[in-house]
Write a protein that holds these residues in place. Structure first.
Motif, PDB file in Angstrom:
ATOM      1  N   GLN A 133       5.605   0.628  -8.100  1.00  0.00           N
ATOM      2  CA  GLN A 133       6.334  -0.138  -7.415  1.00  0.00           C
ATOM      3  C   GLN A 133       6.896  -1.321  -8.051  1.00  0.00           C
ATOM      4  OE1 GLN A 133       4.429  -2.333  -4.109  1.00  0.00           O
ATOM      5  NE2 GLN A 133       2.509  -1.413  -4.526  1.00  0.00           N
ATOM      6  N   GLN A 134       8.055  -1.628  -7.627  1.00  0.00           N
ATOM      7  CA  GLN A 134       8.562  -2.872  -8.212  1.00  0.00           C
ATOM      8  C   GLN A 134       8.941  -3.940  -7.193  1.00  0.00           C
ATOM      9  OE1 GLN A 134      11.343  -1.246 -11.672  1.00  0.00           O
ATOM     10  NE2 GLN A 134      11.368   0.407 -10.044  1.00  0.00           N
ATOM     11  N   GLN A 135       9.084  -5.147  -7.581  1.00  0.00           N
ATOM     12  CA  GLN A 135       9.075  -6.144  -6.615  1.00  0.00           C
ATOM     13  C   GLN A 135      10.352  -5.834  -5.656  1.00  0.00           C
ATOM     14  OE1 GLN A 135       9.390  -9.818  -8.508  1.00  0.00           O
ATOM     15  NE2 GLN A 135       8.721 -10.929  -6.620  1.00  0.00           N
ATOM     16  N   ASP A 136      11.376  -5.145  -5.745  1.00  0.00           N
ATOM     17  CA  ASP A 136      12.451  -4.889  -4.847  1.00  0.00           C
ATOM     18  C   ASP A 136      12.059  -3.816  -3.887  1.00  0.00           C
ATOM     19  OD1 ASP A 136      12.431  -2.863  -6.353  1.00  0.00           O
ATOM     20  OD2 ASP A 136      14.791  -3.117  -7.132  1.00  0.00           O
ATOM     21  N   GLY A 137      10.874  -3.351  -4.046  1.00  0.00           N
ATOM     22  CA  GLY A 137      10.482  -2.337  -3.146  1.00  0.00           C
ATOM     23  C   GLY A 137      10.914  -0.736  -3.280  1.00  0.00           C
ATOM     24  N   SER A 138      11.519  -0.830  -4.777  1.00  0.00           N
ATOM     25  CA  SER A 138      11.640   0.766  -5.230  1.00  0.00           C
ATOM     26  C   SER A 138      10.358   1.023  -6.142  1.00  0.00           C
ATOM     27  CB  SER A 138      12.925   0.581  -6.034  1.00  0.00           C
ATOM     28  OG  SER A 138      12.732  -0.144  -7.388  1.00  0.00           O
ATOM     29  N   VAL A 139      10.465   2.189  -6.274  1.00  0.00           N
ATOM     30  CA  VAL A 139       9.311   2.815  -7.292  1.00  0.00           C
ATOM     31  C   VAL A 139      10.079   3.621  -8.383  1.00  0.00           C
ATOM     32  CG1 VAL A 139       7.499   4.433  -7.231  1.00  0.00           C
ATOM     33  CG2 VAL A 139       7.551   2.897  -5.309  1.00  0.00           C
ATOM     34  N   SER A 140       9.564   3.045  -9.556  1.00  0.00           N
ATOM     35  CA  SER A 140      10.201   3.755 -10.696  1.00  0.00           C
ATOM     36  C   SER A 140       9.293   5.220 -10.780  1.00  0.00           C
ATOM     37  CB  SER A 140       9.939   3.036 -12.033  1.00  0.00           C
ATOM     38  OG  SER A 140       8.847   2.643 -12.338  1.00  0.00           O
ATOM     39  N   ILE A 141       9.994   6.139 -11.720  1.00  0.00           N
ATOM     40  CA  ILE A 141       9.330   7.520 -11.852  1.00  0.00           C
ATOM     41  C   ILE A 141       9.110   7.704 -13.093  1.00  0.00           C
ATOM     42  CG2 ILE A 141       9.783   9.869 -11.529  1.00  0.00           C
ATOM     43  CD1 ILE A 141      11.644   9.349  -9.441  1.00  0.00           C
ATOM     44  N   PRO A 142       7.769   8.034 -13.584  1.00  0.00           N
ATOM     45  CA  PRO A 142       7.492   8.106 -14.832  1.00  0.00           C
ATOM     46  C   PRO A 142       8.297   9.042 -15.556  1.00  0.00           C
ATOM     47  CG  PRO A 142       5.335   8.253 -13.291  1.00  0.00           C
ATOM     48  CD  PRO A 142       6.449   8.176 -12.385  1.00  0.00           C
ATOM     49  N   HIS A 179      17.365   4.384   0.509  1.00  0.00           N
ATOM     50  CA  HIS A 179      17.662   5.840   0.607  1.00  0.00           C
ATOM     51  C   HIS A 179      16.591   6.353   1.889  1.00  0.00           C
ATOM     52  CE1 HIS A 179      19.496   6.527  -3.627  1.00  0.00           C
ATOM     53  NE2 HIS A 179      19.836   5.954  -2.964  1.00  0.00           N
ATOM     54  N   ALA A 180      15.843   5.388   2.214  1.00  0.00           N
ATOM     55  CA  ALA A 180      14.955   6.092   3.232  1.00  0.00           C
ATOM     56  C   ALA A 180      15.453   6.481   4.472  1.00  0.00           C
ATOM     57  CB  ALA A 180      13.869   4.575   3.635  1.00  0.00           C
ATOM     58  N   SER A 181      14.938   7.621   4.632  1.00  0.00           N
ATOM     59  CA  SER A 181      15.270   8.250   6.120  1.00  0.00           C
ATOM     60  C   SER A 181      14.573   7.668   7.199  1.00  0.00           C
ATOM     61  CB  SER A 181      15.444   9.768   5.987  1.00  0.00           C
ATOM     62  OG  SER A 181      14.004  10.152   5.707  1.00  0.00           O
ATOM     63  N   SER A 182      14.803   6.705   7.674  1.00  0.00           N
ATOM     64  CA  SER A 182      13.900   6.088   8.940  1.00  0.00           C
ATOM     65  C   SER A 182      14.031   6.563  10.141  1.00  0.00           C
ATOM     66  CB  SER A 182      13.973   4.386   8.662  1.00  0.00           C
ATOM     67  OG  SER A 182      15.520   4.007   8.877  1.00  0.00           O
ATOM     68  N   SER A 215       0.886  -1.283   0.039  1.00  0.00           N
ATOM     69  CA  SER A 215      -0.044  -0.137   0.026  1.00  0.00           C
ATOM     70  C   SER A 215       0.722   1.049  -0.227  1.00  0.00           C
ATOM     71  CB  SER A 215      -0.855   0.150   1.134  1.00  0.00           C
ATOM     72  OG  SER A 215      -0.037   0.372   2.533  1.00  0.00           O
ATOM     73  N   HIS A 216       0.289   2.492  -0.309  1.00  0.00           N
ATOM     74  CA  HIS A 216       1.145   3.533  -0.298  1.00  0.00           C
ATOM     75  C   HIS A 216       1.781   4.091   0.915  1.00  0.00           C
ATOM     76  CE1 HIS A 216      -2.104   5.787   0.973  1.00  0.00           C
ATOM     77  NE2 HIS A 216      -1.727   6.734   1.525  1.00  0.00           N
ATOM     78  N   LEU A 217       0.919   3.444   2.011  1.00  0.00           N
ATOM     79  CA  LEU A 217       1.355   3.652   3.380  1.00  0.00           C
ATOM     80  C   LEU A 217       2.719   2.852   3.490  1.00  0.00           C
ATOM     81  CD1 LEU A 217      -1.815   3.685   5.582  1.00  0.00           C
ATOM     82  CD2 LEU A 217      -0.242   5.411   5.645  1.00  0.00           C
ATOM     83  N   GLU A 218       2.678   1.819   3.300  1.00  0.00           N
ATOM     84  CA  GLU A 218       4.041   0.934   3.151  1.00  0.00           C
ATOM     85  C   GLU A 218       5.247   1.581   2.404  1.00  0.00           C
ATOM     86  OE1 GLU A 218       3.103  -3.653   3.594  1.00  0.00           O
ATOM     87  OE2 GLU A 218       1.348  -2.609   2.109  1.00  0.00           O
ATOM     88  N   LEU A 219       4.754   1.813   1.390  1.00  0.00           N
ATOM     89  CA  LEU A 219       5.749   2.550   0.580  1.00  0.00           C
ATOM     90  C   LEU A 219       6.500   3.919   0.839  1.00  0.00           C
ATOM     91  CD1 LEU A 219       4.158   1.833  -2.832  1.00  0.00           C
ATOM     92  CD2 LEU A 219       6.134   0.900  -2.088  1.00  0.00           C
ATOM     93  N   VAL A 220       5.447   4.699   1.429  1.00  0.00           N
ATOM     94  CA  VAL A 220       5.724   5.853   2.079  1.00  0.00           C
ATOM     95  C   VAL A 220       6.872   5.861   3.174  1.00  0.00           C
ATOM     96  CG1 VAL A 220       4.965   7.674   3.357  1.00  0.00           C
ATOM     97  CG2 VAL A 220       4.098   7.730   0.993  1.00  0.00           C
ATOM     98  N   SER A 221       6.471   4.741   3.827  1.00  0.00           N
ATOM     99  CA  SER A 221       7.272   4.712   4.901  1.00  0.00           C
ATOM    100  C   SER A 221       8.567   4.050   4.861  1.00  0.00           C
ATOM    101  CB  SER A 221       6.511   3.820   5.973  1.00  0.00           C
ATOM    102  OG  SER A 221       7.367   3.306   6.773  1.00  0.00           O
ATOM    103  N   GLU A 222       8.664   3.219   3.917  1.00  0.00           N
ATOM    104  CA  GLU A 222       9.994   2.484   3.566  1.00  0.00           C
ATOM    105  C   GLU A 222      11.015   3.521   2.726  1.00  0.00           C
ATOM    106  OE1 GLU A 222       9.023  -1.276   1.727  1.00  0.00           O
ATOM    107  OE2 GLU A 222       7.819  -1.920   3.522  1.00  0.00           O
ATOM    108  N   LEU A 223      10.190   4.205   1.981  1.00  0.00           N
ATOM    109  CA  LEU A 223      11.003   5.269   1.048  1.00  0.00           C
ATOM    110  C   LEU A 223      11.151   6.485   1.585  1.00  0.00           C
ATOM    111  CD1 LEU A 223       9.284   4.725  -2.372  1.00  0.00           C
ATOM    112  CD2 LEU A 223      11.302   3.304  -1.497  1.00  0.00           C
ATOM    113  N   GLY A 224      10.469   6.751   3.022  1.00  0.00           N
ATOM    114  CA  GLY A 224      10.861   8.052   3.658  1.00  0.00           C
ATOM    115  C   GLY A 224      10.483   9.038   2.946  1.00  0.00           C
ATOM    116  N   LEU A 225       8.962   9.001   2.470  1.00  0.00           N
ATOM    117  CA  LEU A 225       8.316   9.941   1.513  1.00  0.00           C
ATOM    118  C   LEU A 225       7.487  10.824   2.363  1.00  0.00           C
ATOM    119  CD1 LEU A 225       7.550   7.947  -1.615  1.00  0.00           C
ATOM    120  CD2 LEU A 225       9.651   9.258  -0.727  1.00  0.00           C
ATOM    121  N   ALA A 226       7.147  10.338   3.642  1.00  0.00           N
ATOM    122  CA  ALA A 226       6.334  11.294   4.413  1.00  0.00           C
ATOM    123  C   ALA A 226       6.385  10.913   5.960  1.00  0.00           C
ATOM    124  CB  ALA A 226       4.800  11.089   3.990  1.00  0.00           C
TER     125      ALA A 226
END
Length: 472
Positions: A442-451, A468-471, A163-174
């Motif tokens: 999102q990709q299988q390795d947990g990264s997200v490609s940018i359009p 790169h996540a700032s956890s 979910s975006h919640l997980e992605l945002v957390s793992e990538l340090g986006l919010a």
RNA sequence: GGACAGGUGGCCGAGCGGCUGAAGGCACCGGUUUGCUAAACCGGCGUACUGGUUAUACCGGUACCGCGGGUUCGAAUCCCGCCCUGUCCGCCA
């Protein structure tokens, strides 16, 4: 606002229209008030005309007598005063009567106006009738190459989506916790590449509509006077949805409200004006912060970036001639712009024809665009989300309902003043758009490609890496 | 926040108790004149509601001189409150 004349001529149209929209409004009372208001106004005008006529006739005499009073002896004074009483009797009687009518009118008027503002614009004939958003009709869907909407995300991509919640957390986006600490519930802070992606999406959308579609870039106030909120149709009905700044309680000035959309500023811009026909159509785009109390949404969509009190939105508005064909044309055009953006972002979407119940008071027709959000929806037995559509855009067609309220008119070739038509649509609202954007890319390795279309706004960055996540 | 000055038609600007929906000018529209343009001259030129009638044609009425209220037989004009704008000072990204 509807045309009161049209209501008088065909009340049933508006009674049915309100019923179809599930909006309860007392049209019978309005018609009664209207009848009284017209009667009293007519009487007042007749009396007033008489008063002016008499006043013109006897005014000079009164003036002469009054100046005579100054040099008159006692006997003459009495005589002059009795003449004055006689002369003034008729106009004073009229004045009393006029004041009485004024009182009646000023009692009726606010109620009349309040009700009139609430009468919804009837939906167009071709809008499907319905009782709730469940009755909205899907017009078409779009999916990017390699993604089949009839299959699950996992079937398409070979792995379970986060979910975006997980992605945002793992990538340090919010940072939601700290957003709430600073501003309370339904607040967030975008961090690092999250903020960058947000800005990139907005900038991409803004540049596209300005450069490729020739919309005039315009900034708008976000702190708005009540008149503009009423004029654009957000008040009185949506009053509880807006943040209220009670400046009047601090002494002077009037209260202000935080705009829930850039539409308020854009449409308010030409309020109370008579435009030249040649100026039309006016096409404007803005990017602005939007504030919504989300009153009545307690408990819904409480987590994440979906339903929040503050977000940014690129908004498009068209003001055009009073012509149904032209209105419909622009409505389609504005939707195409939004679709173009979603295609470039690679997000599957669908167009929904909103049914009568979902239109709101001011729209004759509304098309929503919903994006596919793999991380939303019902959870399956394993607690995995099934994905769901989530609204990201809403395109409204209003005829002259809004311009009538705003008193925005244009002068046609024959010199007539005519209320213009108005339309509005989202171009892109973020951070909500980040939900499908992150989840779809999102990709299988947990990264997200940018359009690709966003990369130039991200300093060439092509992928967001969890490392790169700032956890912090 | 403090001190002044002001808000009149698309614009400029007069009026400061009745003859003012509002002089005069500019702009705009129509016409005459003119080789074309310009100039000159003549005419027109606000919005809304409402009545005569069913209509954006015509005639009449009412309202509007920032907004609201008051005084008066009568208010653009007098009084009160508010809003807004400008200038100077203070503060400030």
């Amino acid at each position: 606002m509807i045309d009161i004349k049209s209501l008088r001529e065909n009340p049933q149209r508006y009674i049915d229209g309100a019923a179809e929209k599930n909006i309860s409004v007392d049209i019978t009372t309005l018609l009664d008030l209207d009848e009284q208001r017209r009667l009293f106004t007519r009487q007042r005008e007749e009396h007033r005309a008489e008063q002016k006529r008499i006043s013109k006739e006897i005014g000079p005499q009164i003036g002469k007598l009054k100046s005579q009073l100054k040099s008159a002896n006692e006997e003459e004074t009495l005589q002059i005063e009795s003449q004055l009483v006689e002369l003034e009797a008729k106009p004073i009687a009229l004045k009393t009567e006029i004041q009485r009518l004024d009182e009646s009118i000023s009692t009726i008027d606010p109620q009349w106006k309040e009700l009139l503002l609430q009468i919804p614009q009837p939906a167009d004939e071709d809008v499907p009738k319905g009782n709730s958003s469940d009755d909205n009709v899907e017009l078409r869907t779009w999916e990017p190459a390699g993604f089949d909407l009839s299959k699950s995300f996992k079937e398409n991509r070979g792995f379970e989506p986060k979910s975006h919640l997980e992605l945002v957390s793992e990538l340090g986006l919010a940072d939601f916790e700290r957003g709430v600490k600073v501003a309370g519930t339904r607040h967030y802070m975008l961090t690092g590449n999250g903020m960058r992606l947000h800005q990139a999406a907005l900038r991409f959308a803004f540049d596209l509509i300005v450069d490729s579609y020739n919309f005039t870039p315009t900034s708008v106030p976000m702190i708005i006077r009540e008149e503009s909120m009423v004029g654009t149709g957000f008040f009185p009905t949506g009053r509880s949805e807006a943040y209220h700044i009670e400046e009047s309680k601090r002494g002077s000035g009037h209260d202000l409200f935080l705009a829930g959309t850039g539409e308020v500023g854009l449409m308010g811009m030409y309020g109370d004006e008579i435009l030249d026909e040649e100026q039309l159509p006016i096409k404007m785009a803005t990017v602005s912060t939007c504030f919504r109390r989300e009153a009545g949404a307690a408990g819904r969509d409480t987590a994440g970036l979906y339903r929040i009190h503050q977000f940014d939105k690129v908004e498009q508005v068209v003001i055009c001639k009073s012509d149904e064909e032209e209105s419909r044309h622009w409505h389609k055009e504005m939707i195409v712009i939004a679709e173009n953006i979603l295609v470039q972002l690679g997000i599957p979407y669908r167009l929904l024809q909103c049914c009568t119940a979902d239109l709101g008071a001011k729209n004759a027709d509304m098309i929503d665009i919903e994006c596919w959000m793999p991380g939303r929806g019902e959870l399956d037995a394993d607690g995995k989300p099934s994905g769901a559509w989530g609204e990201t855009h809403s395109a409204s067609r209003l005829y002259d309902y809004q311009c009538r309220r705003l008193n925005m008119r244009y002068r046609d070739a024959d010199g007539n003043t005519i209320f213009a038509h108005s339309l509005n649509n989202t171009v892109l609202a973020s951070p909500r758009i980040l939900i499908p954007l992150l989840e779809m890319h999102q990709q299988q390795d947990g990264s997200v490609s940018i359009p690709e279309c966003l990369q130039q706004y991200m300093n060439g960055l092509t992928v967001l890496e969890p490392t790169h996540a700032s956890s912090v």
